[in-house]
Design a protein around this motif. Structure first.
Motif, PDB file in Angstrom:
ATOM      1  N   PRO A  30      33.101   3.213  78.773  1.00  0.00           N
ATOM      2  CA  PRO A  30      32.186   3.245  79.920  1.00  0.00           C
ATOM      3  C   PRO A  30      32.917   3.088  81.251  1.00  0.00           C
ATOM      4  CG  PRO A  30      32.061   1.122  78.789  1.00  0.00           C
ATOM      5  CD  PRO A  30      32.930   2.007  77.947  1.00  0.00           C
ATOM      6  N   LYS A  31      32.456   3.849  82.239  1.00  0.00           N
ATOM      7  CA  LYS A  31      32.992   3.662  83.592  1.00  0.00           C
ATOM      8  C   LYS A  31      32.447   2.362  84.168  1.00  0.00           C
ATOM      9  CE  LYS A  31      33.713   8.522  84.871  1.00  0.00           C
ATOM     10  NZ  LYS A  31      33.383   9.109  83.565  1.00  0.00           N
ATOM     11  N   LYS A  32      31.166   2.096  83.883  1.00  0.00           N
ATOM     12  CA  LYS A  32      30.532   0.858  84.351  1.00  0.00           C
ATOM     13  C   LYS A  32      29.816   0.200  83.171  1.00  0.00           C
ATOM     14  CE  LYS A  32      28.411   0.726  88.282  1.00  0.00           C
ATOM     15  NZ  LYS A  32      27.404   1.015  89.352  1.00  0.00           N
ATOM     16  N   ILE A  33      30.099  -1.074  82.961  1.00  0.00           N
ATOM     17  CA  ILE A  33      29.459  -1.785  81.860  1.00  0.00           C
ATOM     18  C   ILE A  33      28.898  -3.110  82.360  1.00  0.00           C
ATOM     19  CG2 ILE A  33      31.681  -2.799  81.125  1.00  0.00           C
ATOM     20  CD1 ILE A  33      30.578  -2.763  78.234  1.00  0.00           C
ATOM     21  N   LEU A  34      27.700  -3.432  81.891  1.00  0.00           N
ATOM     22  CA  LEU A  34      27.080  -4.723  82.170  1.00  0.00           C
ATOM     23  C   LEU A  34      27.142  -5.554  80.897  1.00  0.00           C
ATOM     24  CD1 LEU A  34      25.321  -6.741  83.798  1.00  0.00           C
ATOM     25  CD2 LEU A  34      23.312  -5.520  82.919  1.00  0.00           C
ATOM     26  N   ILE A  35      27.657  -6.770  81.017  1.00  0.00           N
ATOM     27  CA  ILE A  35      27.711  -7.691  79.884  1.00  0.00           C
ATOM     28  C   ILE A  35      26.810  -8.873  80.197  1.00  0.00           C
ATOM     29  CG2 ILE A  35      29.192  -9.207  78.530  1.00  0.00           C
ATOM     30  CD1 ILE A  35      31.455  -7.189  79.048  1.00  0.00           C
ATOM     31  N   VAL A  36      25.839  -9.096  79.327  1.00  0.00           N
ATOM     32  CA  VAL A  36      24.859 -10.163  79.526  1.00  0.00           C
ATOM     33  C   VAL A  36      25.211 -11.322  78.597  1.00  0.00           C
ATOM     34  CG1 VAL A  36      22.419 -10.774  79.564  1.00  0.00           C
ATOM     35  CG2 VAL A  36      23.119  -8.414  80.052  1.00  0.00           C
ATOM     36  N   VAL A  51      33.336  -3.855  85.486  1.00  0.00           N
ATOM     37  CA  VAL A  51      32.608  -4.820  84.666  1.00  0.00           C
ATOM     38  C   VAL A  51      31.762  -5.752  85.531  1.00  0.00           C
ATOM     39  CG1 VAL A  51      32.782  -6.685  82.980  1.00  0.00           C
ATOM     40  CG2 VAL A  51      34.409  -4.766  82.902  1.00  0.00           C
ATOM     41  N   THR A  52      30.488  -5.869  85.159  1.00  0.00           N
ATOM     42  CA  THR A  52      29.602  -6.885  85.725  1.00  0.00           C
ATOM     43  C   THR A  52      29.155  -7.790  84.588  1.00  0.00           C
ATOM     44  OG1 THR A  52      28.812  -5.408  87.483  1.00  0.00           O
ATOM     45  CG2 THR A  52      27.434  -7.305  86.945  1.00  0.00           C
ATOM     46  N   GLN A  53      29.234  -9.088  84.813  1.00  0.00           N
ATOM     47  CA  GLN A  53      28.791 -10.059  83.812  1.00  0.00           C
ATOM     48  C   GLN A  53      27.706 -10.941  84.414  1.00  0.00           C
ATOM     49  OE1 GLN A  53      31.889 -12.531  82.144  1.00  0.00           O
ATOM     50  NE2 GLN A  53      30.487 -13.724  80.886  1.00  0.00           N
ATOM     51  N   VAL A  54      26.603 -11.047  83.704  1.00  0.00           N
ATOM     52  CA  VAL A  54      25.446 -11.821  84.168  1.00  0.00           C
ATOM     53  C   VAL A  54      25.154 -12.921  83.167  1.00  0.00           C
ATOM     54  CG1 VAL A  54      22.943 -11.714  84.495  1.00  0.00           C
ATOM     55  CG2 VAL A  54      24.394  -9.954  85.497  1.00  0.00           C
ATOM     56  N   TYR A  55      24.983 -14.138  83.671  1.00  0.00           N
ATOM     57  CA  TYR A  55      24.661 -15.263  82.795  1.00  0.00           C
ATOM     58  C   TYR A  55      23.606 -16.135  83.458  1.00  0.00           C
ATOM     59  CZ  TYR A  55      25.191 -19.590  80.108  1.00  0.00           C
ATOM     60  OH  TYR A  55      24.953 -20.705  79.351  1.00  0.00           O
ATOM     61  N   THR A  61      22.957   0.509  88.050  1.00  0.00           N
ATOM     62  CA  THR A  61      22.919   1.409  86.899  1.00  0.00           C
ATOM     63  C   THR A  61      24.256   1.368  86.179  1.00  0.00           C
ATOM     64  OG1 THR A  61      21.356   2.857  88.034  1.00  0.00           O
ATOM     65  CG2 THR A  61      22.525   3.785  86.143  1.00  0.00           C
ATOM     66  N   PHE A  62      24.204   1.308  84.856  1.00  0.00           N
ATOM     67  CA  PHE A  62      25.417   1.180  84.046  1.00  0.00           C
ATOM     68  C   PHE A  62      25.422   2.205  82.926  1.00  0.00           C
ATOM     69  CE2 PHE A  62      24.366  -2.933  85.840  1.00  0.00           C
ATOM     70  CZ  PHE A  62      25.578  -3.349  86.390  1.00  0.00           C
ATOM     71  N   ASP A  63      26.623   2.524  82.445  1.00  0.00           N
ATOM     72  CA  ASP A  63      26.757   3.421  81.293  1.00  0.00           C
ATOM     73  C   ASP A  63      26.399   2.700  79.998  1.00  0.00           C
ATOM     74  OD1 ASP A  63      27.868   5.588  82.879  1.00  0.00           O
ATOM     75  OD2 ASP A  63      29.678   4.362  83.009  1.00  0.00           O
ATOM     76  N   VAL A  64      26.774   1.425  79.914  1.00  0.00           N
ATOM     77  CA  VAL A  64      26.530   0.618  78.713  1.00  0.00           C
ATOM     78  C   VAL A  64      26.074  -0.769  79.140  1.00  0.00           C
ATOM     79  CG1 VAL A  64      27.629  -0.519  76.732  1.00  0.00           C
ATOM     80  CG2 VAL A  64      28.203   1.855  77.262  1.00  0.00           C
TER      81      VAL A  64
END
Length: 453
Positions: free
Chosen positions: A168-174, A194-198, A253-256
């Motif tokens: 992925p070019k852009k990935i969100l990790i929750v 990478v964006t990470q949300v917690y 908006t994210f790819d994954v």
């Protein structure tokens, strides 16, 4: 009563395979049912493929540093499909080893799902019933996702992450646990944004607070967009990817979208309740110190018991089960001072108590050092490592050791021996430093950073 088997194991992961192999090798009749692939979470969907991805993700930073050291290196793009093919081949090789080892020990392997019917009976997916004097449940855990989140069906978990078709070019990790943090570092290293949300106040809940803060600073400094104190409100599949909105109003908006929001015991639909086996409120199988359930003939080891969710612990529990049940040598697995490592970049290794836990038990001294190691300072890289010892004021024993540094996992394995043996701070001080290394700091910290009386 005559049984088909002396032992029937449900689950072909590390714990189940170890128990089955030992018991079969001892001359007992053993069967094992595995509905997916031999090797379990660790080999197929966890530790092993994740660590190989960690290795792959470190080379870009290493190449950049090599250039600063004087090497003429030009790095191209990461070939995800090439890596993926080699990864799948390696996992198949390891699966084959697990299968062959169990088979060689005399274990009958049944490649289908099994559920518990009663204290001595299991039912296979094809309807066949088998009886056993003892049943061992070792089915592990499965990713937890908040099903009430609108659009959650567009997200994936750690079960699927190794099979995504493209990097992925852009990935969100929750999530904020070790799995979320590890994958954030992996994809950042592979070149994804990478964006990470917690939703919690700080990542790595349950670990040492000072170490948690140190890692949060490091991964943010590496370019990971870390946002704590917020959660996903909803997801939508759109033409250009997966649109997300967080509870604090951000839209992107994210790819994954990868949910790494914890794991739960994989007991759903296993028939345990009907058999009378007592479960905890998270679905975990409740066991005593010998891994025995409230039904005397049914035992459980590994993640399904939600004790310590680590592969080597499951193996120890399996070995203790075998000694207790089949060798007449009652043995309980030792869950104290278990070393562990989080494969962030850099790694975090820990053994023993956190500072917060130790303060609850009595007066302690805290020794901490954070510094730029020689390899970093030479190229003006600002990333700092951290070494921390937690010492009991009265016994002088080292109650906890925490290391954040490259190869911290390797270091904590050795430090874990000393902590397990009850080494004192003076034992550490009496050990000659290995110079020049990062690890020498662990025997050079002479003055407490903090004292809690």
């Amino acid at each position: 009563m005559d049984f088909d088997y002396d032992l029937f194991v449900i689950g072909g992961g590390s714990g189940g395979v170890r128990a089955a192999r030992l018991t079969a090798a001892g001359g007992q009749k053993v069967a094992m049912a595995e509905e997916f692939r031999m090797g379990g979470t660790c080999v197929i969907r966890g530790c092993v493929p994740k660590k190989l991805m960690v290795f792959a993700s470190q080379y870009a930073a290493a190449a950049d540093e090599a250039g600063k050291y004087g090497w003429d290196i030009k790095l191209g793009k990461f070939d995800w499909k090439s890596f993926q093919a080699k990864l799948k081949a390696e996992l198949s090789r390891l699966e084959g080893i697990y299968t062959r080892n169990a088979d060689a020990a005399g274990v009958e392997i049944l490649h289908q799902r099994a559920t518990v019917k009663d204290a001595h009976t299991v039912t296979l997916a094809d309807g066949t019933e088998k009886t056993a004097k003892h049943i061992l449940v070792a089915v592990g855990g499965t990713p937890f996702v908040p099903e009430q989140t609108p659009g959650i069906e567009h997200a994936i978990t750690s079960n699927e992450i190794f099979d995504i078709p493209e990097l992925p070019k852009k990935i969100l990790i929750v999530g904020g646990g070790y799995i979320a943090c590890e994958f954030a570092c992996i994809f950042n290293g592979l070149g994804s944004e990478v964006t990470q949300v917690y939703r919690g106040a700080q990542i790595l809940r349950g670990f040492d607070d000072e170490a948690r803060g140190h890692i949060a600073e490091l991964i943010s400094g590496q370019g990971i967009n870390l946002h704590v104190g917020t959660d996903i409100e909803r997801l939508e599949k759109r033409k250009d990817g997966i649109w997300t909105k967080t509870t604090d109003g951000r839209e992107a908006t994210f790819d994954v979208v990868l949910y790494a929001t914890g794991r739960k015991p994989a007991t759903a639909g296993l028939g345990l309740e009907n058999a009378g086996v007592e479960l905890g409120r998270h679905g975990e199988i409740k066991v005593d110190a010998y891994s025995q359930t409230n039904i005397p003939s049914i035992f459980a080891v590994g993640d399904v018991t939600d004790r310590i969710q680590l592969t080597p612990v499951a193996i120890r529990e399996a070995m203790a089960f075998h000694e207790t049940v089949f060798k007449g040598n009652p043995m309980t697995p030792d869950h104290s001072n278990v070393p562990s490592a989080i494969f962030t970049q850099p790694e975090y290794g820990a053994v023993g108590l956190t500072e917060e836990q130790a303060r609850e038990e009595g007066p302690v001294e805290i020794y901490t050092a954070a510094f730029r190691p020689m390899q970093n300072s030479f190229i003006d890289k600002n990333e700092r490592v951290m070494f921390k010892l937690i010492v009991c004021q009265t016994t002088r024993k080292v109650l906890g050791c925490h290391i954040i540094a490259p190869h911290a996992g390797e270091m904590i394995q050795l430090a874990g021996v000393a902590v397990k043996m009850g080494a004192t701070k003076e034992d550490f001080d009496a050990t000659v430093a290995v110079h020049p290394t990062m690890a020498e700091e662990i025997v050079l910290m002479k003055t407490p950073t903090r004292v809690h009386n």
